[in-house]
Write a protein that holds these residues in place. Structure first.
Motif, PDB file in Angstrom:
ATOM      1  N   ARG A  47       0.831  -1.202   0.000  1.00 37.06           N
ATOM      2  CA  ARG A  47       0.000   0.000   0.000  1.00 37.06           C
ATOM      3  C   ARG A  47       0.865   1.253   0.000  1.00 37.06           C
ATOM      4  NH1 ARG A  47      -3.369   2.014  -1.003  1.00 37.06           N
ATOM      5  NH2 ARG A  47      -4.311   3.018   0.784  1.00 37.06           N
ATOM      6  N   GLU A  48       1.932   1.244   0.783  1.00 40.99           N
ATOM      7  CA  GLU A  48       2.826   2.405   0.848  1.00 40.99           C
ATOM      8  C   GLU A  48       3.476   2.693  -0.497  1.00 40.99           C
ATOM      9  OE1 GLU A  48       5.508   1.385   3.945  1.00 40.99           O
ATOM     10  OE2 GLU A  48       4.037   1.700   5.569  1.00 40.99           O
ATOM     11  N   ARG A  49       3.680   1.658  -1.292  1.00 37.74           N
ATOM     12  CA  ARG A  49       4.262   1.827  -2.625  1.00 37.74           C
ATOM     13  C   ARG A  49       3.223   2.262  -3.650  1.00 37.74           C
ATOM     14  NH1 ARG A  49       6.734  -3.901  -3.412  1.00 37.74           N
ATOM     15  NH2 ARG A  49       6.031  -3.415  -5.528  1.00 37.74           N
ATOM     16  N   GLY A  50       1.967   2.370  -3.237  1.00 36.40           N
ATOM     17  CA  GLY A  50       0.922   2.783  -4.158  1.00 36.40           C
ATOM     18  C   GLY A  50       0.238   1.643  -4.881  1.00 36.40           C
ATOM     19  N   VAL A  51       0.485   0.385  -4.452  1.00 40.42           N
ATOM     20  CA  VAL A  51      -0.168  -0.771  -5.055  1.00 40.42           C
ATOM     21  C   VAL A  51      -1.594  -0.867  -4.519  1.00 40.42           C
ATOM     22  CG1 VAL A  51      -0.145  -3.288  -5.284  1.00 40.42           C
ATOM     23  CG2 VAL A  51       2.008  -2.004  -5.351  1.00 40.42           C
ATOM     24  N   THR A  52      -2.569  -0.921  -5.402  1.00 40.86           N
ATOM     25  CA  THR A  52      -3.973  -1.038  -4.999  1.00 40.86           C
ATOM     26  C   THR A  52      -4.242  -2.421  -4.417  1.00 40.86           C
ATOM     27  OG1 THR A  52      -4.669   0.538  -6.691  1.00 40.86           O
ATOM     28  CG2 THR A  52      -6.353  -0.947  -5.835  1.00 40.86           C
ATOM     29  N   VAL A  53      -5.009  -2.469  -3.339  1.00 37.48           N
ATOM     30  CA  VAL A  53      -5.399  -3.736  -2.716  1.00 37.48           C
ATOM     31  C   VAL A  53      -6.918  -3.817  -2.713  1.00 37.48           C
ATOM     32  CG1 VAL A  53      -5.263  -5.194  -0.674  1.00 37.48           C
ATOM     33  CG2 VAL A  53      -3.353  -3.658  -1.229  1.00 37.48           C
ATOM     34  N   VAL A  54      -7.460  -4.901  -3.253  1.00 36.68           N
ATOM     35  CA  VAL A  54      -8.909  -5.098  -3.348  1.00 36.68           C
ATOM     36  C   VAL A  54      -9.315  -6.291  -2.476  1.00 36.68           C
ATOM     37  CG1 VAL A  54     -10.834  -5.710  -4.867  1.00 36.68           C
ATOM     38  CG2 VAL A  54      -9.049  -4.136  -5.668  1.00 36.68           C
ATOM     39  N   PRO A  55     -10.222  -6.112  -1.512  1.00 35.46           N
ATOM     40  CA  PRO A  55     -10.716  -7.249  -0.722  1.00 35.46           C
ATOM     41  C   PRO A  55     -11.754  -8.058  -1.508  1.00 35.46           C
ATOM     42  CG  PRO A  55     -11.705  -5.210   0.067  1.00 35.46           C
ATOM     43  CD  PRO A  55     -10.778  -4.831  -1.041  1.00 35.46           C
ATOM     44  N   HIS A  56     -11.587  -9.360  -1.479  1.00 32.24           N
ATOM     45  CA  HIS A  56     -12.434 -10.280  -2.245  1.00 32.24           C
ATOM     46  C   HIS A  56     -13.131 -11.215  -1.276  1.00 32.24           C
ATOM     47  CE1 HIS A  56     -13.739 -12.591  -5.675  1.00 32.24           C
ATOM     48  NE2 HIS A  56     -13.016 -13.657  -5.371  1.00 32.24           N
ATOM     49  N   GLY A  57     -14.433 -11.023  -1.074  1.00 32.24           N
ATOM     50  CA  GLY A  57     -15.174 -11.824  -0.111  1.00 32.24           C
ATOM     51  C   GLY A  57     -15.565 -13.187  -0.664  1.00 32.24           C
ATOM     52  N   VAL A  58     -15.668 -14.177   0.235  1.00 30.46           N
ATOM     53  CA  VAL A  58     -16.026 -15.530  -0.192  1.00 30.46           C
ATOM     54  C   VAL A  58     -17.179 -16.122   0.618  1.00 30.46           C
ATOM     55  CG1 VAL A  58     -13.694 -16.019  -1.034  1.00 30.46           C
ATOM     56  CG2 VAL A  58     -14.276 -16.587   1.325  1.00 30.46           C
ATOM     57  N   SER A  59     -17.701 -15.387   1.607  1.00 34.28           N
ATOM     58  CA  SER A  59     -18.685 -16.018   2.496  1.00 34.28           C
ATOM     59  C   SER A  59     -19.965 -15.214   2.693  1.00 34.28           C
ATOM     60  CB  SER A  59     -18.050 -16.272   3.879  1.00 34.28           C
ATOM     61  OG  SER A  59     -17.689 -15.048   4.493  1.00 34.28           O
ATOM     62  N   LEU A  60     -20.169 -14.138   1.936  1.00 36.25           N
ATOM     63  CA  LEU A  60     -21.348 -13.301   2.146  1.00 36.25           C
ATOM     64  C   LEU A  60     -22.635 -14.017   1.739  1.00 36.25           C
ATOM     65  CD1 LEU A  60     -22.381 -10.579   3.086  1.00 36.25           C
ATOM     66  CD2 LEU A  60     -21.925  -9.654   0.807  1.00 36.25           C
ATOM     67  N   GLY A  61     -22.582 -14.786   0.647  1.00 39.55           N
ATOM     68  CA  GLY A  61     -23.777 -15.518   0.221  1.00 39.55           C
ATOM     69  C   GLY A  61     -24.831 -14.619  -0.376  1.00 39.55           C
ATOM     70  N   LEU A  62     -24.448 -13.816  -1.384  1.00 39.70           N
ATOM     71  CA  LEU A  62     -25.416 -12.926  -2.021  1.00 39.70           C
ATOM     72  C   LEU A  62     -26.538 -13.689  -2.702  1.00 39.70           C
ATOM     73  CD1 LEU A  62     -22.997 -10.272  -3.572  1.00 39.70           C
ATOM     74  CD2 LEU A  62     -24.652  -9.895  -1.732  1.00 39.70           C
ATOM     75  N   GLY A  63     -26.294 -14.937  -3.079  1.00 43.79           N
ATOM     76  CA  GLY A  63     -27.322 -15.742  -3.705  1.00 43.79           C
ATOM     77  C   GLY A  63     -28.175 -16.528  -2.732  1.00 43.79           C
ATOM     78  N   ASP A  64     -27.899 -16.402  -1.414  1.00 45.19           N
ATOM     79  CA  ASP A  64     -28.730 -17.062  -0.412  1.00 45.19           C
ATOM     80  C   ASP A  64     -30.159 -16.522  -0.486  1.00 45.19           C
ATOM     81  OD1 ASP A  64     -26.383 -18.218   0.398  1.00 45.19           O
ATOM     82  OD2 ASP A  64     -26.323 -17.261   2.374  1.00 45.19           O
ATOM     83  N   ALA A  65     -31.109 -17.330  -0.094  1.00 46.09           N
ATOM     84  CA  ALA A  65     -32.496 -16.850  -0.055  1.00 46.09           C
ATOM     85  C   ALA A  65     -32.693 -15.785   1.020  1.00 46.09           C
ATOM     86  CB  ALA A  65     -33.445 -18.024   0.186  1.00 46.09           C
ATOM     87  N   ASP A  66     -31.919 -15.864   2.103  1.00 44.37           N
ATOM     88  CA  ASP A  66     -32.000 -14.862   3.164  1.00 44.37           C
ATOM     89  C   ASP A  66     -31.286 -13.578   2.752  1.00 44.37           C
ATOM     90  OD1 ASP A  66     -33.474 -16.254   5.103  1.00 44.37           O
ATOM     91  OD2 ASP A  66     -31.691 -17.363   5.730  1.00 44.37           O
TER      92      ASP A  66
END
Length: 434
Positions: A47-66
């Motif tokens: 980050r200090e060098r200016g490299v972008t960091v993107v968080p990638h979620g794996v457990s939210l479950g956007l396709g869950d019925a809830d």
């Protein structure tokens, strides 16, 4: 859309190599694997060098019925803020089923499962995406997943499903070309058709990864070199639109830095070849589907369908009508293997104590015990199962497992409870002296 360039998935095992790798414009980190208050030093240096960091979620479950869990959304938002990220990403998948909507036990898949490409499921997904968008401090992009199974009675192609999702919600798309290849092999989907139907202007970035084929089934392993068919799909995509960013994923079986750099070079070449032949995007469907006011009438139908599928996969209940028995068996074994692998990472002491007995013992346990409370709970339940059934026979190993379980099973670790008891005793002694 912000241009990201060429990136690689940051993992602790290759952190040093990534830091010293030339031509890395950005990295992606699994959101659940970092703590906002204790970011890895390697990520901070990037980050200090200016490299972008993107968080990638794996457990939210956007396709869950809830609806999406508020706590998980808050955690994802905190990581985006801590990393100074321009966006966050998640998957178009369901990972949990059951619960109040179905009056059945709540089950966890432990991995990503495909949502049916139906109007009902699309309505629920759109509603969940909107909830997530409102809770996050930066734009959201969602990823098409790799699938081993197909739902019967699907109403939309993959490209149509993604097009309508983006059209109705304004969400960005993370297009995984390796997953398009996986779904071509496993479900007969046409990658070129999917690309032709996509809203190209909605693409946030692209994933590239490797896998392997066994008995006619493609496994999206993220542990093998990127194959030529995946690079060809990337070239096809790049011939239609200039992707804002392209990222190489590798999660297991990490090669040396030289091999990773060669894979990145092949990715860049595939993009450059597409740029040479870039043409206007193929005509896309022009009809707009009116956004439905609410997904509530559909949540129960989707919930019942997902609960039946997940229960068949992890609890051994009968297969719902219309599903391929062989492919469902492959998916069930893949989910159990994933559980075994992740529990071994979450609790590395267990394979160390059990040795070669760990994997067969865990798979035997998983066959009868669905996951209901996350991987750390799964590790505790696994050891409790072994102790309850008096396995393994080695008494010394059972003592080690019992000690491990007692240390972690309470709301406060046993070691901390011991320290607290000593502290209380010391205070009592001091009080008497005073």
């Amino acid at each position: 859309m912000r241009r990201l360039g060429t990136g690689i998935g940051w993992r602790p095992e290759i952190a040093d190599a990534v830091e010293h790798m030339p031509g890395i414009d950005w990295v992606e980190v699994v959101a659940e694997n970092v703590c906002p208050g204790h970011l890895p030093a390697s990520l901070l240096r990037l980050r200090e060098r200016g490299v972008t960091v993107v968080p990638h979620g794996v457990s939210l479950g956007l396709g869950d019925a809830d609806r999406p869990d508020e706590g998980r959304l808050t955690a994802l938002a905190e990581r985006a803020t801590a990393l100074g990220s321009p966006l966050v990403t998640e998957h178009i998948a369901f990972v949990r089923a059951g619960g109040p909507l179905t009056a059945s036990p709540r089950l966890e898949a432990g991995h990503l499962l495909p949502v049916p490409r139906t109007r009902d499921a699309l309505d629920v997904l759109c509603a969940n995406v909107r909830i997530a968008q409102q809770a996050l401090p930066v734009p959201l992009a969602v990823e098409n997943i790799a699938a081993l199974i197909s739902w019967p009675g699907e109403e939309l192609s993959e490209g149509q499903f993604l097009y309508e999702l983006a059209d109705r919600t304004g969400v960005r798309l993370l297009i995984d070309v390796a997953n398009l290849h996986t779904n071509h092999v496993n479900r007969g989907d046409d990658p070129a058709r999917a690309l032709a139907e996509l809203p190209l202007e909605a693409i946030a970035y692209v994933h590239v990864a490797g896998g392997f084929e066994r008995d006619g089934v493609w496994h999206d392993s993220h542990a093998h070199p990127v194959p030529r068919p995946v690079l060809d799909i990337l070239t096809d995509l790049a011939s239609r639109v200039r992707p804002p960013g392209v990222l190489l994923e590798r999660d297991e079986n990490f090669p040396g830095p030289g091999e990773l750099e060669r894979e990145l070079a092949a990715v860049r070449t595939a993009v450059d070849e597409g740029a040479v032949h870039r043409r206007a995007a193929a005509p896309r469907p022009t009809a707009r589907t009116a956004a439905r006011a609410a997904a509530e009438p559909n949540r129960e139908r989707v919930a019942l369908a997902q609960a039946a599928v997940l229960s068949a996969l992890v609890a051994g209940t009968p297969l719902p009508e219309g599903f391929d028995r062989v492919r469902m068996g492959v998916q069930a074994r893949a989910l159990a293997a994933k559980r075994a692998d992740v529990v071994a990472k979450v609790a590395p002491e267990l394979p160390a104590v059990l040795g070669a007995r760990y994997r067969p013992a865990f798979l035997d346990y998983a066959q009868a015990q669905p996951m209901t409370g996350g991987y750390r709970r799964d590790a505790l339940d696994f050891v409790a199962h072994l102790l309850r059934t008096r396995r393994p026979e080695d008494a010394g190993v059972r003592r080690e497992l019992r000690t491990w379980w007692l240390e972690r099973s309470g709301p406060t670790p046993r070691s901390q409870r011991r320290v607290a008891r000593v502290s209380r005793a010391a205070r009592r002694v001091l009080a008497r002296r005073g």
